[in-house]
Design an enzyme around this catalytic site. Sequence first.
Site, PDB file in Angstrom:
ATOM      1  N   CYS A  42      31.108 -23.020  27.255  1.00  0.00           N
ATOM      2  CA  CYS A  42      31.065 -21.971  28.271  1.00  0.00           C
ATOM      3  C   CYS A  42      29.869 -21.058  28.006  1.00  0.00           C
ATOM      4  CB  CYS A  42      32.354 -21.154  28.213  1.00  0.00           C
ATOM      5  SG  CYS A  42      32.439 -19.876  29.504  1.00  0.00           S
ATOM      6  N   ASP A  44      29.865 -18.029  28.052  1.00  0.00           N
ATOM      7  CA  ASP A  44      30.352 -16.783  27.469  1.00  0.00           C
ATOM      8  C   ASP A  44      29.613 -16.449  26.178  1.00  0.00           C
ATOM      9  OD1 ASP A  44      33.423 -15.202  27.691  1.00  0.00           O
ATOM     10  OD2 ASP A  44      32.087 -14.894  25.952  1.00  0.00           O
ATOM     11  N   ARG A  46      30.432 -14.820  23.746  1.00  0.00           N
ATOM     12  CA  ARG A  46      31.216 -14.707  22.508  1.00  0.00           C
ATOM     13  C   ARG A  46      31.528 -16.089  21.908  1.00  0.00           C
ATOM     14  NH1 ARG A  46      35.926 -11.725  25.494  1.00  0.00           N
ATOM     15  NH2 ARG A  46      35.217 -13.306  26.973  1.00  0.00           N
ATOM     16  N   HIS A  98      37.337 -21.821  25.788  1.00  0.00           N
ATOM     17  CA  HIS A  98      37.766 -20.716  24.924  1.00  0.00           C
ATOM     18  C   HIS A  98      38.781 -19.855  25.671  1.00  0.00           C
ATOM     19  CE1 HIS A  98      35.404 -17.377  26.870  1.00  0.00           C
ATOM     20  NE2 HIS A  98      34.758 -18.432  27.344  1.00  0.00           N
ATOM     21  N   CYS A 101      38.701 -16.965  28.884  1.00  0.00           N
ATOM     22  CA  CYS A 101      37.526 -17.389  29.644  1.00  0.00           C
ATOM     23  C   CYS A 101      37.486 -16.689  31.003  1.00  0.00           C
ATOM     24  CB  CYS A 101      37.557 -18.907  29.835  1.00  0.00           C
ATOM     25  SG  CYS A 101      36.200 -19.527  30.840  1.00  0.00           S
TER      26      CYS A 101
END
Lengths: 217, 534
Positions: A42, A44, A46, A98, A101
């Site tokens: 992803c 993302d 993090r 994750h 998400c």
Amino acid sequence: MENYRRIMANNREWVKKIVESDPGYFDKLSKGQQPTFLFIGCSDSRAPAEVITGTEPGEMFVHRNIANQVQPADLNVLSVLQYGVEVLDIKHVIVCGHYGCGGVRAAMAEPFHGLVDYWIGGIRNIIRLNRHALEGMGGDEERFKRIVELNVLEQVYNLSQTPVVQQAWDKGPRPLLHGVVYDLHSGLLQELVVGLDSNKKAQEFFTPQLRMSLHGA
Amino acid sequence: MSVTAPSARAIAEVSSPPVAGGWFAYAREDAAASIVVALVALPLCLGIAHASGAPLTSGLVAGIIGGLVVPFLSGSQLMVSGPAAGLVTIVYASISELGGFEIFLPAVALAGVFQIVMGLLKAGVIKFYFPTDVMRGMLAAIGLTLILKQAVHLVGYDADYFGDTAFDQENHENTFTAIAHAFGATHAGATIIGLLSLALLFLWPKIPSAKIRRFPAGLFVVLLGIGLNALFRALGSDLMVQPEHLVAMPSSGGPLGFFGAVVRPDFSAFANPKVWSAAFTIGLVASLESLLSLEATDRLDPWKRTSPPSRELVAQGAGNFLAGLLGGLPLTGVIVRSSANVNAGGRTRLSAVLHGIWLLVFVLLIPGALNLIPLSALAAILIHTGFKLSPPSLYREMARIGWWHWLPFTLTIVSILLTDLLVGILIGLFIGGGVILLRHSRSPVLIPIGPPGSVLQRFILPVHLSFLNKAALANMLESFPPGSRVELDARRTAHIDYDILELIHTYAGLMKERGVDLRLVGVPSLPGGKPSGH
């Protein structure tokens, strides 16, 4: 602009440190890559692929998009996959979702997010197909996690059906497909499916029941 | 091919090939061509019989059977059959070894039977394996042979028999010394007729009047030769062509005389094993010569018709069987007469049949008239055919398409010019075959797919992998450094020789030890298990 300057400075600092410990580091890397892994994750911020997997530059080929999608008509991910498998001889393809998400959360809400709603349409289908099971679950957080996991499984299934993987499996047990979830709270990777390297194993894992819940067939 | 230049006009006149045209679709063209072919064939039949040490009638019998029998059974539209210069040495040797022509004849009949058997066993397929470059060389060489050999007859030097194609002549001259001698022994009258005929043959297609152009040029130059010579004789000139430069039909004393002169076979000779071995040799060599002529004639065909080779062997066999029984020389398909046929505008097998009829008519009815024909006029026809077979454009084209084609082409020409048709073509086939094998062994054995610099070097193996590819494949496999990853995909390969399979499996083990990751896809396992050592 200060933020931007900061990363430029970081870069200089990083190079200095590397060269101090290994003067030939960049020479070696510039000669070519032979990564062992393809990571489909992803976007993302993090869930950074190399950091959470402890891999060095040159070890992992990476593709990231919103909600780690492998859509059958997405030329971007298909190109990465084809180049990775047929040219770079990737051995492991990892789909990594994750918890928490944003893409999955958007799919659970009313569709007023803009362009991204088209992108996550597939996740809405998973939610719709599993409505009864999901409604029976205890809390929102649990439901959310379950959808993240189902999304990863759906993408691994899509991956197994791509011509690139099918042609590769026609020749031998390579590449191996894996599906994992990254937990933002603990930093741990949780394995959902491991080591699919043939249609036979894929069929054993994706039982009719599981396929029904993923895409209604 | 541009060798068939005169027929280009024929193609322009007729839009489609005479597929369903039947026997008489081109009766006018075939009739015109057949007269020219018969006129050329006549001295060839006589000359070959003479050189073979056989009765002259035997050459005529073979020519007549080549026209009246073979075309009905053959699948070729344009090939003419008859006694062959290529068989002269074998026939001459066989007759003297067997001790007489009547003992030789049963061998001819038996050779025919052998040919029929070979045809029924489909032995004709070898026709499809004559390399193109060699066949082109053969046609060019025949053209050059015609030019060089007939040049001496054109100027009235007839020391060698008419229609010889061998380098070493029986009179201890060779092609080139004969030409040198001919310069000192030209006959003015014959030379005038020859050169005039040659000029006319080349200028004929440029005649503005289509009506005149349709008249067969070959027949015209023969008639012109007879006329000029009659004029010389009437004037009492020294230019008059002497009988040794004229067609020399044996004086047979009418039709009955001809049949009386024909030798009958001695049937008791079938018990003689030497007859059988002679028959075998003749059957084999005649078949080869016929198939070569067949392939060459197919190449000359402006309509590119192809002829079934095994059926041709049966047709030739039937012809030889009859020739043996009726007192004829062995016959084959003959390329000189066939190319004269194409050059004269022949289109269907009718012209070959008519050529046989004309020969029969000549022999039975007008043998005297034929003795008026100057050989130099006939030489002009063959030289003209020679130029058509061997145009400069052919050499330019062969030089252009590359060294590997030019080499067998040129070596075939040189071999044929310096030996004879049969030995020369065998040398050419040997060289041509060698070149093909050499090129084959250098053909790519691993076809790379995927971009250069890939971590995984992927290759597909070609459709066919034979032992010829072995060295190239071993070299390729040797060239991969340790650490490389190589995939060999044999899924599109239809055939892998055992030799190759063994090599691949041996290397699979070797390369693992060497640190090369070799992945075999769709490579069959060895039928007898793994090679020793692994």
